[in-house]
Design a protein around this motif. Sequence first.
Motif, PDB file in Angstrom:
ATOM      1  N   VAL A 236       0.840  -1.204   0.000  1.00 25.17           N
ATOM      2  CA  VAL A 236       0.000   0.000   0.000  1.00 25.17           C
ATOM      3  C   VAL A 236       0.873   1.251   0.000  1.00 25.17           C
ATOM      4  CG1 VAL A 236      -1.626   1.354   1.378  1.00 25.17           C
ATOM      5  CG2 VAL A 236      -2.013  -1.092   1.055  1.00 25.17           C
ATOM      6  N   GLN A 237       1.938   1.233   0.804  1.00 22.06           N
ATOM      7  CA  GLN A 237       2.843   2.376   0.844  1.00 22.06           C
ATOM      8  C   GLN A 237       3.516   2.598  -0.508  1.00 22.06           C
ATOM      9  OE1 GLN A 237       3.346   4.613   3.397  1.00 22.06           O
ATOM     10  NE2 GLN A 237       1.602   3.548   4.299  1.00 22.06           N
ATOM     11  N   GLN A 238       3.918   1.516  -1.151  1.00 17.97           N
ATOM     12  CA  GLN A 238       4.546   1.631  -2.469  1.00 17.97           C
ATOM     13  C   GLN A 238       3.564   2.185  -3.501  1.00 17.97           C
ATOM     14  OE1 GLN A 238       7.568   1.461  -3.208  1.00 17.97           O
ATOM     15  NE2 GLN A 238       8.670  -0.220  -2.250  1.00 17.97           N
ATOM     16  N   LEU A 239       2.327   1.706  -3.455  1.00 15.45           N
ATOM     17  CA  LEU A 239       1.324   2.189  -4.405  1.00 15.45           C
ATOM     18  C   LEU A 239       1.044   3.677  -4.199  1.00 15.45           C
ATOM     19  CD1 LEU A 239      -1.249  -0.756  -4.478  1.00 15.45           C
ATOM     20  CD2 LEU A 239       0.618  -0.285  -6.065  1.00 15.45           C
TER      21      LEU A 239
ATOM     22  N   ARG B 234      -3.531  -3.101  -6.929  1.00 17.26           N
ATOM     23  CA  ARG B 234      -2.459  -3.850  -7.579  1.00 17.26           C
ATOM     24  C   ARG B 234      -1.334  -4.164  -6.593  1.00 17.26           C
ATOM     25  NH1 ARG B 234      -3.899  -0.738 -12.573  1.00 17.26           N
ATOM     26  NH2 ARG B 234      -4.435  -2.412 -14.024  1.00 17.26           N
ATOM     27  N   TRP B 235      -0.502  -5.143  -6.983  1.00 14.01           N
ATOM     28  CA  TRP B 235       0.707  -5.459  -6.218  1.00 14.01           C
ATOM     29  C   TRP B 235       1.910  -4.956  -6.994  1.00 14.01           C
ATOM     30  CZ3 TRP B 235       1.521  -7.361  -1.390  1.00 14.01           C
ATOM     31  CH2 TRP B 235       0.400  -7.838  -0.708  1.00 14.01           C
ATOM     32  N   PHE B 236       2.687  -4.103  -6.348  1.00 12.71           N
ATOM     33  CA  PHE B 236       3.874  -3.532  -6.981  1.00 12.71           C
ATOM     34  C   PHE B 236       5.031  -4.529  -6.909  1.00 12.71           C
ATOM     35  CE2 PHE B 236       7.910  -1.249  -6.172  1.00 12.71           C
ATOM     36  CZ  PHE B 236       8.080  -0.690  -7.429  1.00 12.71           C
TER      37      PHE B 236
ATOM     38  N   PHE C 112       9.455   2.549 -16.165  1.00 13.57           N
ATOM     39  CA  PHE C 112       8.473   1.470 -16.140  1.00 13.57           C
ATOM     40  C   PHE C 112       8.174   1.061 -14.700  1.00 13.57           C
ATOM     41  CE2 PHE C 112      10.042   1.203 -20.434  1.00 13.57           C
ATOM     42  CZ  PHE C 112       8.917   0.865 -21.174  1.00 13.57           C
ATOM     43  N   PHE C 113       6.893   0.831 -14.440  1.00 13.58           N
ATOM     44  CA  PHE C 113       6.430   0.327 -13.150  1.00 13.58           C
ATOM     45  C   PHE C 113       5.754  -1.015 -13.411  1.00 13.58           C
ATOM     46  CE2 PHE C 113       6.384   4.945 -12.926  1.00 13.58           C
ATOM     47  CZ  PHE C 113       7.022   5.209 -11.722  1.00 13.58           C
ATOM     48  N   LEU C 114       6.289  -2.068 -12.815  1.00 16.19           N
ATOM     49  CA  LEU C 114       5.730  -3.401 -13.021  1.00 16.19           C
ATOM     50  C   LEU C 114       4.852  -3.781 -11.838  1.00 16.19           C
ATOM     51  CD1 LEU C 114       5.558  -6.050 -14.629  1.00 16.19           C
ATOM     52  CD2 LEU C 114       7.619  -6.814 -13.405  1.00 16.19           C
ATOM     53  N   PHE C 115       3.618  -4.158 -12.153  1.00 20.96           N
ATOM     54  CA  PHE C 115       2.678  -4.641 -11.146  1.00 20.96           C
ATOM     55  C   PHE C 115       2.371  -6.111 -11.421  1.00 20.96           C
ATOM     56  CE2 PHE C 115       1.913  -0.119 -11.888  1.00 20.96           C
ATOM     57  CZ  PHE C 115       2.073   0.390 -10.608  1.00 20.96           C
TER      58      PHE C 115
ATOM     59  N   SER D 236      11.434 -10.885 -13.596  1.00 25.20           N
ATOM     60  CA  SER D 236      10.230 -10.307 -12.986  1.00 25.20           C
ATOM     61  C   SER D 236       9.037 -10.401 -13.930  1.00 25.20           C
ATOM     62  CB  SER D 236      10.485  -8.847 -12.603  1.00 25.20           C
ATOM     63  OG  SER D 236      11.504  -8.740 -11.639  1.00 25.20           O
ATOM     64  N   LEU D 237       9.264 -10.089 -15.200  1.00 20.21           N
ATOM     65  CA  LEU D 237       8.176 -10.164 -16.179  1.00 20.21           C
ATOM     66  C   LEU D 237       7.740 -11.604 -16.420  1.00 20.21           C
ATOM     67  CD1 LEU D 237       9.507  -7.479 -18.666  1.00 20.21           C
ATOM     68  CD2 LEU D 237       7.250  -7.416 -17.575  1.00 20.21           C
ATOM     69  N   ALA D 238       8.713 -12.511 -16.461  1.00 20.44           N
ATOM     70  CA  ALA D 238       8.377 -13.919 -16.692  1.00 20.44           C
ATOM     71  C   ALA D 238       7.503 -14.470 -15.576  1.00 20.44           C
ATOM     72  CB  ALA D 238       9.662 -14.741 -16.814  1.00 20.44           C
ATOM     73  N   ALA D 239       7.727 -13.987 -14.361  1.00 14.57           N
ATOM     74  CA  ALA D 239       6.960 -14.488 -13.212  1.00 14.57           C
ATOM     75  C   ALA D 239       5.485 -14.120 -13.289  1.00 14.57           C
ATOM     76  CB  ALA D 239       7.568 -13.951 -11.921  1.00 14.57           C
TER      77      ALA D 239
END
Length: 328
Positions: A202-205, A224-226, A246-249, A322-325
């Motif tokens: 939540v803090q990251q978002l 979302r999950w950052f 880029f921000f990946l969620f 990270s993207l593959a996950a």
Amino acid sequence: NIIISTEPCCFSQRARWQRKRGRAARELLETELSYLEQLHRVDTFFVAILRAKGTLKPAQRQAVFGPWESIRSASQELLPHLEKAHWGAGLQSFCPHLPLYISYAANREQAKTTLQERLQKSKQFRRFVKLQEGRPEFGGLRLEELLLLPLQRLQQYEALTEALAENTSPGSPDYQQLSRAARSVAEAARQVRAIAREQENVQQLRRIQGLLSGRQAKGLTTGRWFLRQGWLLEVPARGEPRPRMFFLFSDALLMATPRSLLHPLYAGTFSCRALYPLAQCRLDRVFGHTGGCGGLLSLSFPHEKLLLMSTDPKELAQWYQSLAAVTR
């Protein structure tokens, strides 16, 4: 026929169990004494005085300290059992109090927010806290650090109850009690860790939402999950690669560009250029396009293709993982 006795081996194993159990039991008792003393000090020098003076309103005091007094009472009930070496019975009777720790963890962010707000707005409260923190009994710890004690103690409970259960013979009278207690404490600790992860997310978002400006940015991070953020080069069909943030969620990839530092309203923020849902994304790693330094990532969507480049092989590998996950 030669008969090999296994008794010395079994005796040695039992002796090791007893030594480990003894160490865990001593540590549990000694640390419980110290923990209860600290709980008592915070209760005496902060909670009780604040209640008597009315420096904080009841709702504010509850927000900062949560179920502190109930946590202290639970520890007071546990200590006599530990002093009498009634480990199984004591820990089993303590387990119904574990929801206090879960509740305390869930209130952690509210406690931090309320504490900081009152420290900023109330000179009287600020002076009081500074005075109490200066007491030698607290060893230089600030109130914010003291408020972490119950959460730190739960981690110790988890490790020590597990050690007691693992090093208790199944034939021991308190084996079942210790095993049940260890499972209960482990589950409570798991829930507290999950709460902490959610609060951190939540803090990251909130931080990311604060970095994004403009009408299109509203609500982009909700629910979302950052996972990660960083600079990559977007490779267009024509023209030179362009740096993008880029921000990946967990379910989407957000591409943004920095606003001008001279912008009267949005200086230092980012403008959202695109939000790519990852549900139907195909990820490929492309090599040989950057002279051996870094490489390309290809993200294919139903109606669009995105090429991302980095000259840092390590950075590119981390992004790929990270993207593959989240695109499997």
